[in-house]
Design an enzyme around this catalytic site. Structure first.
Site, PDB file in Angstrom:
ATOM      1  N   ASP A  20       0.832  -1.211   0.000  1.00 53.63           N
ATOM      2  CA  ASP A  20       0.000   0.000   0.000  1.00 53.63           C
ATOM      3  C   ASP A  20       0.865   1.258   0.000  1.00 53.63           C
ATOM      4  O   ASP A  20       2.007   1.248   0.448  1.00 53.63           O
ATOM      5  CB  ASP A  20      -0.915  -0.031   1.237  1.00 53.63           C
ATOM      6  CG  ASP A  20      -2.058   0.960   1.123  1.00 53.63           C
ATOM      7  OD1 ASP A  20      -2.379   1.386  -0.003  1.00 53.63           O
ATOM      8  OD2 ASP A  20      -2.643   1.308   2.169  1.00 53.63           O
ATOM      9  N   ASN A  22       1.369   3.477  -2.805  1.00 54.90           N
ATOM     10  CA  ASN A  22       1.963   3.940  -4.073  1.00 54.90           C
ATOM     11  C   ASN A  22       1.516   5.350  -4.431  1.00 54.90           C
ATOM     12  O   ASN A  22       2.316   6.201  -4.817  1.00 54.90           O
ATOM     13  CB  ASN A  22       1.551   3.029  -5.235  1.00 54.90           C
ATOM     14  CG  ASN A  22       2.137   1.646  -5.132  1.00 54.90           C
ATOM     15  OD1 ASN A  22       3.001   1.402  -4.303  1.00 54.90           O
ATOM     16  ND2 ASN A  22       1.659   0.743  -5.971  1.00 54.90           N
ATOM     17  N   GLY A  23       0.217   5.579  -4.324  1.00 60.66           N
ATOM     18  CA  GLY A  23      -0.365   6.866  -4.724  1.00 60.66           C
ATOM     19  C   GLY A  23       0.132   8.003  -3.862  1.00 60.66           C
ATOM     20  O   GLY A  23       0.565   9.052  -4.364  1.00 60.66           O
ATOM     21  N   ARG A  24       0.109   7.784  -2.546  1.00 60.96           N
ATOM     22  CA  ARG A  24       0.556   8.847  -1.626  1.00 60.96           C
ATOM     23  C   ARG A  24       2.034   9.140  -1.806  1.00 60.96           C
ATOM     24  O   ARG A  24       2.475  10.284  -1.758  1.00 60.96           O
ATOM     25  CB  ARG A  24       0.269   8.426  -0.166  1.00 60.96           C
ATOM     26  CG  ARG A  24      -1.153   8.739   0.275  1.00 60.96           C
ATOM     27  CD  ARG A  24      -1.492   8.032   1.554  1.00 60.96           C
ATOM     28  NE  ARG A  24      -1.684   6.609   1.315  1.00 60.96           N
ATOM     29  CZ  ARG A  24      -1.657   5.682   2.268  1.00 60.96           C
ATOM     30  NH1 ARG A  24      -1.421   6.032   3.514  1.00 60.96           N
ATOM     31  NH2 ARG A  24      -1.879   4.417   1.967  1.00 60.96           N
ATOM     32  N   ARG A  33      -0.423   9.528  -9.421  1.00 56.29           N
ATOM     33  CA  ARG A  33      -0.459   8.263  -8.668  1.00 56.29           C
ATOM     34  C   ARG A  33       0.208   7.108  -9.432  1.00 56.29           C
ATOM     35  O   ARG A  33       0.879   6.257  -8.840  1.00 56.29           O
ATOM     36  CB  ARG A  33      -1.908   7.884  -8.349  1.00 56.29           C
ATOM     37  CG  ARG A  33      -2.605   8.848  -7.391  1.00 56.29           C
ATOM     38  CD  ARG A  33      -4.067   8.457  -7.230  1.00 56.29           C
ATOM     39  NE  ARG A  33      -4.191   7.064  -6.818  1.00 56.29           N
ATOM     40  CZ  ARG A  33      -4.077   6.637  -5.558  1.00 56.29           C
ATOM     41  NH1 ARG A  33      -3.888   7.502  -4.574  1.00 56.29           N
ATOM     42  NH2 ARG A  33      -4.176   5.358  -5.275  1.00 56.29           N
ATOM     43  N   HIS A  37       2.746   3.619  -8.830  1.00 53.71           N
ATOM     44  CA  HIS A  37       2.535   2.214  -9.203  1.00 53.71           C
ATOM     45  C   HIS A  37       3.725   1.688  -9.992  1.00 53.71           C
ATOM     46  O   HIS A  37       4.154   0.555  -9.804  1.00 53.71           O
ATOM     47  CB  HIS A  37       1.247   2.058 -10.027  1.00 53.71           C
ATOM     48  CG  HIS A  37       0.000   2.438  -9.272  1.00 53.71           C
ATOM     49  ND1 HIS A  37      -0.225   2.040  -7.974  1.00 53.71           N
ATOM     50  CD2 HIS A  37      -1.085   3.177  -9.633  1.00 53.71           C
ATOM     51  CE1 HIS A  37      -1.394   2.526  -7.571  1.00 53.71           C
ATOM     52  NE2 HIS A  37      -1.935   3.222  -8.554  1.00 53.71           N
ATOM     53  N   LEU A 131      10.639 -20.562  -4.852  1.00 56.70           N
ATOM     54  CA  LEU A 131       9.594 -19.715  -4.275  1.00 56.70           C
ATOM     55  C   LEU A 131       8.294 -19.784  -5.086  1.00 56.70           C
ATOM     56  O   LEU A 131       8.328 -19.755  -6.316  1.00 56.70           O
ATOM     57  CB  LEU A 131      10.097 -18.264  -4.266  1.00 56.70           C
ATOM     58  CG  LEU A 131       9.099 -17.187  -3.836  1.00 56.70           C
ATOM     59  CD1 LEU A 131       8.852 -17.240  -2.335  1.00 56.70           C
ATOM     60  CD2 LEU A 131       9.604 -15.790  -4.224  1.00 56.70           C
TER      61      LEU A 131
HETATM   62  C1  IPE Z   1      -5.416  -2.590  -0.229  1.00 62.86           C
HETATM   63  O1  IPE Z   1      -5.061  -1.274  -0.455  1.00 62.86           O
HETATM   64  C2  IPE Z   1      -5.422  -3.350  -1.520  1.00 62.86           C
HETATM   65  C3  IPE Z   1      -4.116  -3.529  -2.133  1.00 62.86           C
HETATM   66  C4  IPE Z   1      -2.957  -3.200  -1.629  1.00 62.86           C
HETATM   67  C5  IPE Z   1      -4.128  -4.151  -3.428  1.00 62.86           C
HETATM   68  P1  IPE Z   1      -6.177  -0.128  -0.613  1.00 62.86           P
HETATM   69  O2  IPE Z   1      -5.445   1.125  -0.796  1.00 62.86           O
HETATM   70  O3  IPE Z   1      -7.143  -0.533  -1.654  1.00 62.86           O
HETATM   71  O4  IPE Z   1      -6.899  -0.214   0.811  1.00 62.86           O
HETATM   72  P2  IPE Z   1      -7.760   0.864   1.607  1.00 62.86           P
HETATM   73  O5  IPE Z   1      -8.824   1.350   0.669  1.00 62.86           O
HETATM   74  O6  IPE Z   1      -6.847   1.959   2.009  1.00 62.86           O
HETATM   75  O7  IPE Z   1      -8.288   0.129   2.793  1.00 62.86           O
HETATM   76  C1  IPE Z   2      -1.347   0.333  -3.423  1.00 62.30           C
HETATM   77  O1  IPE Z   2      -1.179   1.711  -3.438  1.00 62.30           O
HETATM   78  C2  IPE Z   2      -1.613  -0.259  -4.782  1.00 62.30           C
HETATM   79  C3  IPE Z   2      -3.013  -0.654  -5.025  1.00 62.30           C
HETATM   80  C4  IPE Z   2      -3.971  -0.662  -4.145  1.00 62.30           C
HETATM   81  C5  IPE Z   2      -3.350  -1.063  -6.371  1.00 62.30           C
HETATM   82  P1  IPE Z   2      -2.428   2.699  -3.484  1.00 62.30           P
HETATM   83  O2  IPE Z   2      -2.791   2.915  -4.907  1.00 62.30           O
HETATM   84  O3  IPE Z   2      -3.520   2.209  -2.620  1.00 62.30           O
HETATM   85  O4  IPE Z   2      -1.793   4.021  -2.889  1.00 62.30           O
HETATM   86  P2  IPE Z   2      -2.391   4.925  -1.718  1.00 62.30           P
HETATM   87  O5  IPE Z   2      -2.727   4.005  -0.596  1.00 62.30           O
HETATM   88  O6  IPE Z   2      -3.582   5.605  -2.279  1.00 62.30           O
HETATM   89  O7  IPE Z   2      -1.285   5.850  -1.377  1.00 62.30           O
HETATM   90 MG    MG Z   3      -3.985   2.416  -0.674  1.00 59.70          MG
END
Ligand code: IPE
Ligand code: IPE
Ligand code: MG
Length: 245
Positions: A20, A22-24, A33, A37, A131
């Site tokens: 989790d 990536n976007g932030r 964002r 990724h 693995l």
């Molecule tokens: C969880 O991350 C799903 C994946 C890492 C693929 P999200 O970013 O979707 O989760 P929430 O919405 O913050 O709970």
């Molecule tokens: C995790 O990063 C990847 C996926 C859920 C696909 P996010 O895309 O959820 O990034 P944040 O949590 O918004 O920073």
């Molecule tokens: Mg996320």
């Protein structure tokens, strides 16, 4: 932490990761964002390599949840095309490192093109014995558990299963993870401390590890930190500490 700091006689058999942040991570640098990724793929490569080098047997990565289908279409498209690219690009490395790719999730929902490439990679790596890299794609635990209930009901109607046959082992055999041991360690990056519909059945006794690092920042050393932390835990499974000695 370095690789040498890990006690390889006490490795987790199965590590699962909620990748989790990536976007932030990208937005913090004033980027889109999708930039996050893209860099997340580098972390996947690093952590897969670290797990394979240590001798970990199963690594499950939560790459896309069923709820992620509710994101803006442009982000979904970008994620799907990144997935295809990564699979194509990494397959030779998976072969070289004896890594077997598996998937769990509602992959029927993936675009045809993505699914085809995925299938090719699954078939190509099927004979590898190192693995097992399990990609959770279009996965959610409630989807999985609901599906298990449907499949069991179907088998009961067909007379293949009797009500009294239903126990935990049997229920487990209807999960998408039926050939995979439960995770010993579950890691979540990005500072969020929640499960987000991941492996609810399987993590009953997993050790949980949360880190503030975002996924693109999570490299080999961070993975070793998590393993080293896991190695300080006492897993009691309901018993007392004395009983575990
Ligand atoms: C969880 O991350 C799903 C994946 C890492 C693929 P999200 O970013 O979707 O989760 P929430 O919405 O913050 O709970
Ligand atoms: C995790 O990063 C990847 C996926 C859920 C696909 P996010 O895309 O959820 O990034 P944040 O949590 O918004 O920073
Ligand atoms: Mg996320």
């Amino acid at each position: 932490m370095k690789k040498e700091d890990i006690d390889i006689t006490r490795l987790p058999v199965h590590v699962a990761i909620i990748m989790d942040g990536n976007g932030r991570w990208a937005q913090r640098q004033g980027k889109e964002r999708v930039y996050g990724h893209k860099h997340g793929v580098d972390s996947v490569r690093a952590v897969t390599e670290a797990a394979a080098e240590l001798g970990i047997k199963f690594l499950t990565l939560y790459a896309f949840s069923t709820e992620n289908w509710n994101r803006p279409q442009a982000e979904i498209d970008a994620l799907m095309s990144l997935l295809v690219q990564a699979i194509e690009h990494e397959t030779p490395t998976l072969m070289k490192n004896n890594v077997r790719l598996l998937t769990i999730g509602d992959t029927e929902r993936l675009p045809q093109n993505t699914r085809d490439r995925l299938m090719t990679c699954l078939e190509q790596t099927a004979g590898n014995t190192g693995l097992s890299l399990v990609l959770a794609l279009s996965y959610s635990a409630r989807w999985e558990i609901t599906r298990a209930a449907q499949l069991i009901a179907r088998d009961v109607v067909k007379g293949l299963v009797k009500e009294d046959d239903i126990d935990q082992t049997m229920l487990n055999s209807y999960m998408t993870t039926r050939d995979i041991p439960d995770p010993d360690l579950l890691i979540r990056t990005s500072g969020e401390q929640r499960i987000s519909n991941f492996l609810l059945w399987q993590i009953a006794y997993s050790e949980l590890y949360f880190t503030d690092l975002c996924w693109p920042e999570f490299q080999k050393e961070a993975f070793y930190d998590a393993i080293a932390d896991y190695q300080t835990r006492e897993r009691r499974y309901g018993k007392t500490s004395e009983q575990m000695k």
